[in-house]
Write an enzyme that holds these catalytic residues in place. Structure first.
Site, PDB file in Angstrom:
ATOM      1  CE  LYS A 186     -34.516  33.745  37.326  1.00 50.18           C
ATOM      2  NZ  LYS A 186     -35.064  32.471  37.738  1.00 50.18           N
TER       3      LYS A 186
ATOM      4  N   PRO B   4     -34.474  38.372  47.704  1.00 51.46           N
ATOM      5  CG  PRO B   4     -36.327  37.394  48.725  1.00 51.46           C
ATOM      6  CD  PRO B   4     -35.935  38.254  47.560  1.00 51.46           C
TER       7      PRO B   4
ATOM      8  CB  ALA C 237     -30.127  30.836  47.621  1.00 58.67           C
TER       9      ALA C 237
ATOM     10  N   GLY D 241     -34.457  31.659  43.863  1.00 65.04           N
ATOM     11  CA  GLY D 241     -34.969  31.383  42.523  1.00 65.04           C
ATOM     12  C   GLY D 241     -35.322  32.627  41.744  1.00 65.04           C
TER      13      GLY D 241
ATOM     14  CB  ALA E 283     -31.992  35.604  38.676  1.00 63.88           C
ATOM     15  N   GLY E 284     -31.184  36.969  42.034  1.00 59.86           N
ATOM     16  CA  GLY E 284     -30.652  38.190  42.631  1.00 59.86           C
ATOM     17  C   GLY E 284     -29.160  38.386  42.360  1.00 59.86           C
ATOM     18  N   GLY E 285     -28.399  37.316  42.385  1.00 62.15           N
ATOM     19  CA  GLY E 285     -26.963  37.440  42.136  1.00 62.15           C
ATOM     20  C   GLY E 285     -26.681  37.885  40.713  1.00 62.15           C
ATOM     21  CB  SER E 286     -28.090  36.816  37.435  1.00 65.73           C
ATOM     22  OG  SER E 286     -27.506  35.548  37.287  1.00 65.73           O
ATOM     23  CB  ALA E 287     -30.461  41.097  39.683  1.00 66.50           C
TER      24      ALA E 287
ATOM     25  CG  ASP F 101     -30.915  33.556  35.374  1.00 67.84           C
ATOM     26  OD1 ASP F 101     -31.258  32.986  34.315  1.00 67.84           O
ATOM     27  OD2 ASP F 101     -31.053  33.042  36.491  1.00 67.84           O
TER      28      ASP F 101
HETATM   29  P1  ATP Z   1     -29.768  31.284  40.378  1.00 74.11           P
HETATM   30  O1  ATP Z   1     -29.555  32.663  39.802  1.00 74.11           O
HETATM   31  O2  ATP Z   1     -28.538  30.418  40.319  1.00 74.11           O
HETATM   32  O3  ATP Z   1     -31.044  30.632  39.981  1.00 74.11           O
HETATM   33  P2  ATP Z   1     -30.962  32.143  42.808  1.00 74.11           P
HETATM   34  O4  ATP Z   1     -31.741  33.162  42.095  1.00 74.11           O
HETATM   35  O5  ATP Z   1     -31.743  31.067  43.478  1.00 74.11           O
HETATM   36  O6  ATP Z   1     -29.865  31.496  41.920  1.00 74.11           O
HETATM   37  P3  ATP Z   1     -29.115  34.051  43.988  1.00 74.11           P
HETATM   38  O7  ATP Z   1     -29.766  35.022  44.915  1.00 74.11           O
HETATM   39  O8  ATP Z   1     -28.701  34.526  42.657  1.00 74.11           O
HETATM   40  O9  ATP Z   1     -30.057  32.798  43.907  1.00 74.11           O
HETATM   41  O10 ATP Z   1     -27.855  33.435  44.775  1.00 74.11           O
HETATM   42  C1  ATP Z   1     -27.202  32.270  44.376  1.00 74.11           C
HETATM   43  C2  ATP Z   1     -25.870  32.173  45.135  1.00 74.11           C
HETATM   44  O11 ATP Z   1     -24.979  33.161  44.622  1.00 74.11           O
HETATM   45  C3  ATP Z   1     -25.972  32.405  46.628  1.00 74.11           C
HETATM   46  O12 ATP Z   1     -25.577  31.234  47.282  1.00 74.11           O
HETATM   47  C4  ATP Z   1     -25.038  33.550  46.934  1.00 74.11           C
HETATM   48  O13 ATP Z   1     -24.192  33.307  48.031  1.00 74.11           O
HETATM   49  C5  ATP Z   1     -24.194  33.732  45.665  1.00 74.11           C
HETATM   50  N1  ATP Z   1     -23.972  35.160  45.318  1.00 74.11           N
HETATM   51  C6  ATP Z   1     -22.850  35.713  44.838  1.00 74.11           C
HETATM   52  N2  ATP Z   1     -23.001  37.038  44.641  1.00 74.11           N
HETATM   53  C7  ATP Z   1     -24.231  37.346  44.994  1.00 74.11           C
HETATM   54  C8  ATP Z   1     -24.974  38.558  45.014  1.00 74.11           C
HETATM   55  N3  ATP Z   1     -24.448  39.725  44.636  1.00 74.11           N
HETATM   56  N4  ATP Z   1     -26.252  38.495  45.418  1.00 74.11           N
HETATM   57  C9  ATP Z   1     -26.810  37.311  45.779  1.00 74.11           C
HETATM   58  N5  ATP Z   1     -26.143  36.153  45.814  1.00 74.11           N
HETATM   59  C10 ATP Z   1     -24.863  36.151  45.421  1.00 74.11           C
END
Ligand code: ATP
Length: 313
Positions: A11, A98, A100, A102, A104-108, A140
């Protein structure tokens, strides 16, 4: 069923307005989410016990245990669907979003895991039920299920789809050599606002309740990329730039190279540029990577749909 594979988008936030910190430390947001064509792929298969394997972009920085947001989402879903059998699931995450950054890969990945398990277990939960479960895992997740372009309120989980024409926008993402922690960026914003409460440079609307940008919504309804480019805004940007000063150079370079608008993605450090069309996006991507102001670039378009099953067998 032997396995389900789901594709889920990253996102962008075309507007990110951040209110003052609440008593619980969170900030109320008004944001315009926009899903783009940069996808993680998540496969869930029955297994003796829960586990996760992560491959691809930034895999070494993603937890491969119960802290993984995909496994946390599955645990939350299981609590709501107790009769799906006694076995576990193995989750395989192929990352292109990528970590962390920005985006939202973890939320995805959490959203994708919910869709995949709902299918694997034939649980039949509606998207809104999955979104409510997902919101307990990350702010997210609900948007990663919905996709498209949508206004998010609260912590970003209260969503209203944006009525907009079928315009496709062409974006260039500039990935940074480094990461930013979302809590660290919010803390930096609070510090900037405390130090300079009246300074609009410390984040538009500092201290006030966040407001949806009517001019951005009108630009989106018109489908005019130039107008959208002028209205991109992110209250977190000054904080992200203060923690990662090289971003200023990246943003300036993109604008000088003809982007219609530029901003930091969410809490950063990815920089986002809007191009007039696909051809301009290609030129911008080539020039940005030649300028040496980022680690790598990607061309994406949006809006795209939210998490969806691509194969089940
Ligand atoms: P946010 O969604 O909080 O804005 P972001 O988009 O910057 O964060 P993400 O890629 O979502 O970053 O990763 C945030 C943190 O979540 C990372 O430090 C990572 O170690 C942790 N994390 C846990 N599970 C996952 C996953 N499946 N994919 C990516 N990161 C993950």
């Amino acid at each position: 069923m032997t396995g389900v594979t789901v594709r889920v988008p990253a996102k962008l936030n075309l507007q990110l307005a951040v209110g003052p910190p609440r008593a619980d430390g969170y900030h109320d947001l008004v944001t315009v989410f926009h899903a783009v064509s940069l996808f993680d792929q998540v496969t869930v298969e029955p297994a003796a016990r829960d586990g996760v394997t992560v491959t691809g972009e930034g895999a070494d920085r993603v937890p491969a245990d119960q802290d993984n947001l995909a496994l946390r989402a599955i645990a939350a879903l299981r609590a709501e669907v107790p009769d799906q059998g006694t076995g576990g699931v193995h989750v395989t995450i192929a990352k292109r979003i990528p970590v962390a950054a920005g985006l939202a890969g973890g939320s995805a990945d959490a959203a994708a895991a919910l869709i995949a398990c709902n299918e694997l277990w034939a649980a039949g939960l509606t998207q809104s039920r999955l979104a409510a479960i997902g919101a307990t895992v990350g702010s997210d997740v609900a948007f990663a299920l919905l996709g498209g372009t949508a206004v998010g309120r609260g912590r970003g989980e209260q969503l209203t789809p944006a009525l907009a024409p079928a315009t496709q926008y062409h974006w260039v993402l500039a990935f940074a050599d480094g990461q930013l922690s979302t809590p660290a960026v919010y803390a930096a914003l609070d510090r900037l606002r405390a130090a300079r409460p009246a300074d609009p440079g410390s984040g538009a609307g500092a201290g006030a309740e966040p407001d949806l940008d009517a001019a951005l919504m009108s630009a989106l309804r018109s489908g005019d990329a130039a107008r959208v480019g002028q209205r991109l805004s992110n209250d977190l940007q000054p904080a992200a730039v203060s923690l990662f000063p090289a971003l200023r150079k990246t943003l300036t370079a993109g604008l000088e190279l003809g982007a219609l608008g530029a901003l930091v993605a969410g809490s950063g450090p990815t920089c986002v540029f809007l191009a007039a069309n696909a051809e301009r996006a290609l030129e911008l991507a080539v020039s940005l990577s030649g300028a040496g102001v980022c680690r790598s670039v990607a061309r994406v378009s949006g809006p795209v749909p939210g998490a969806a099953v691509v194969s089940a067998g």
